[in-house]
Design a protein around this motif. Structure first.
Motif, PDB file in Angstrom:
ATOM      1  N   ASN A  73      30.462  31.992  29.910  1.00  0.00           N
ATOM      2  CA  ASN A  73      29.943  31.915  31.279  1.00  0.00           C
ATOM      3  C   ASN A  73      31.048  31.857  32.335  1.00  0.00           C
ATOM      4  O   ASN A  73      30.761  31.819  33.522  1.00  0.00           O
ATOM      5  N   SER A 129      17.051  31.457  24.412  1.00  0.00           N
ATOM      6  CA  SER A 129      17.334  32.686  23.692  1.00  0.00           C
ATOM      7  C   SER A 129      16.149  33.005  22.786  1.00  0.00           C
ATOM      8  O   SER A 129      15.069  32.400  22.925  1.00  0.00           O
ATOM      9  N   PHE A 162      11.074  42.023  32.378  1.00  0.00           N
ATOM     10  CA  PHE A 162      12.178  41.358  33.063  1.00  0.00           C
ATOM     11  C   PHE A 162      12.556  40.060  32.343  1.00  0.00           C
ATOM     12  O   PHE A 162      13.735  39.812  32.074  1.00  0.00           O
ATOM     13  N   ASP A 163      11.545  39.209  32.019  1.00  0.00           N
ATOM     14  CA  ASP A 163      11.817  37.934  31.337  1.00  0.00           C
ATOM     15  C   ASP A 163      12.353  38.164  29.920  1.00  0.00           C
ATOM     16  O   ASP A 163      13.230  37.432  29.461  1.00  0.00           O
ATOM     17  N   GLU A 165      14.146  40.655  28.902  1.00  0.00           N
ATOM     18  CA  GLU A 165      15.553  41.053  29.053  1.00  0.00           C
ATOM     19  C   GLU A 165      16.437  39.823  29.317  1.00  0.00           C
ATOM     20  O   GLU A 165      17.506  39.685  28.722  1.00  0.00           O
ATOM     21  N   ARG A 166      15.988  38.923  30.182  1.00  0.00           N
ATOM     22  CA  ARG A 166      16.749  37.699  30.490  1.00  0.00           C
ATOM     23  C   ARG A 166      16.928  36.834  29.247  1.00  0.00           C
ATOM     24  O   ARG A 166      18.012  36.314  28.990  1.00  0.00           O
ATOM     25  N   VAL A 167      15.860  36.664  28.461  1.00  0.00           N
ATOM     26  CA  VAL A 167      15.933  35.830  27.251  1.00  0.00           C
ATOM     27  C   VAL A 167      16.833  36.484  26.219  1.00  0.00           C
ATOM     28  O   VAL A 167      17.621  35.797  25.553  1.00  0.00           O
ATOM     29  N   GLU A 169      19.376  38.301  26.782  1.00  0.00           N
ATOM     30  CA  GLU A 169      20.762  38.145  27.229  1.00  0.00           C
ATOM     31  C   GLU A 169      21.172  36.678  27.326  1.00  0.00           C
ATOM     32  O   GLU A 169      22.301  36.386  27.688  1.00  0.00           O
ATOM     33  N   ASN A 170      20.261  35.770  27.037  1.00  0.00           N
ATOM     34  CA  ASN A 170      20.457  34.311  27.085  1.00  0.00           C
ATOM     35  C   ASN A 170      20.445  33.783  28.520  1.00  0.00           C
ATOM     36  O   ASN A 170      21.245  34.206  29.354  1.00  0.00           O
ATOM     37  N   ILE A 171      19.540  32.872  28.760  1.00  0.00           N
ATOM     38  CA  ILE A 171      19.471  32.164  30.039  1.00  0.00           C
ATOM     39  C   ILE A 171      20.238  30.858  29.834  1.00  0.00           C
ATOM     40  O   ILE A 171      19.905  30.062  28.957  1.00  0.00           O
TER      41      ILE A 171
END
Length: 188
Positions: A73, A129, A162-163, A165-167, A169-171
Motif C-alpha cells: 500500500n 478479499s 464494480f464491487d 473488481e474492488r474485492v 484487487e483487495n480492499i
C-alpha cells in the motif's frame, strides 16, 4: 678415581650451565611477553564529569528512527527510539554494518534514520478479499502474512461488477470497524 671425580665435576658444570641457560631463556621469554603487553595497552583519557553529563544529555536527546515502507500500500511506518549508549559515537559506516538489513537514510547528531522496504502491509491492517468464491476478512501481521478473521457467506458472484473488481484487487483499511462497515455494504 681421579678420572671419576673429574668426570663428576664435568657433569656438574654441564648441568649448572644447562640450568643457567634455561633460566636465562625463561626470563627472556617473560620479558618479551611483558613488553608486548605494554605495547598493546591503550591509554584512555579521563573524562570529566561535565563531559560525561554532556554525553548523557546528547544520548538522551538523539533519536534512532526506523522507517519501513510497505510495498502493498506504499505506507511508511516510523518507529522512533532513543539512541542507546552502545551506538553513541559510532560512524555512519559502523551503524550500516550493525543494521545491515537497513539503509542509512540520514545521519547526524540529533537523529539517525534507517530505511527499508518490505513486502505486504503493516501490522493490524484489514483486507477484504475473496477465497474460494466468497468474500473474506483478513488481517495483516506486518510480515507479509495474513490471517483469516472472518469468512462471510457473501458469494463473489452476487456482487456488482464494480464491487467484485474492488474485492478481487483487495480492499485495504486500517480500521476494523471500517472493514465491517464495508462488509455490511457489500452484503446489502
Amino acid at each position: 678415581m681421579k678420572k671419576l671425580i673429574s668426570y663428576k665435576l664435568v657433569m656438574i658444570y654441564l648441568l649448572a650451565i644447562f640450568i643457567g641457560v634455561m633460566v636465562g631463556y625463561l626470563i627472556n621469554v617473560k620479558d618479551r611477553e611483558q613488553q608486548k603487553t605494554e605495547k598493546n595497552i591503550t591509554y584512555e583519557q579521563k573524562i570529566t564529569s561535565q563531559q560525561e553529563a554532556l554525553a548523557k544529555k546528547l544520548i538522551s536527546q538523539s533519536k534512532l528512527i526506523f522507517e519501513t515502507k510497505y510495498l502493498e500500500n506504499g505506507e511508511i511506518v516510523r518507529e522512533v527510539q532513543n539512541l542507546t549508549p552502545s551506538l553513541y559515537g559510532k560512524s555512519k559506516e559502523e551503524i550500516a554494518k550493525i543494521y545491515s538489513s537497513w539503509k542509512v537514510k540520514s545521519f547526524d547528531e540529533e537523529e539517525i534514520v534507517l530505511y527499508r522496504e518490505k513486502e505486504g502491509l503493516p501490522a493490524d491492517y484489514y483486507i477484504i478479499s475473496s477465497i474460494n468464491g466468497y468474500v473474506v476478512l483478513l488481517k495483516s501481521d506486518g510480515n507479509g502474512n495474513k490471517e483469516i478473521v472472518e469468512k462471510t457467506d457473501i458469494p463473489l458472484d452476487s456482487l456488482t461488477p464494480f464491487d467484485r473488481e474492488r474485492v478481487m484487487e483487495n480492499i485495504i483499511t486500517k480500521d476494523k470497524d471500517e472493514a465491517y462497515q464495508i462488509l455490511a455494504n457489500l452484503s446489502s
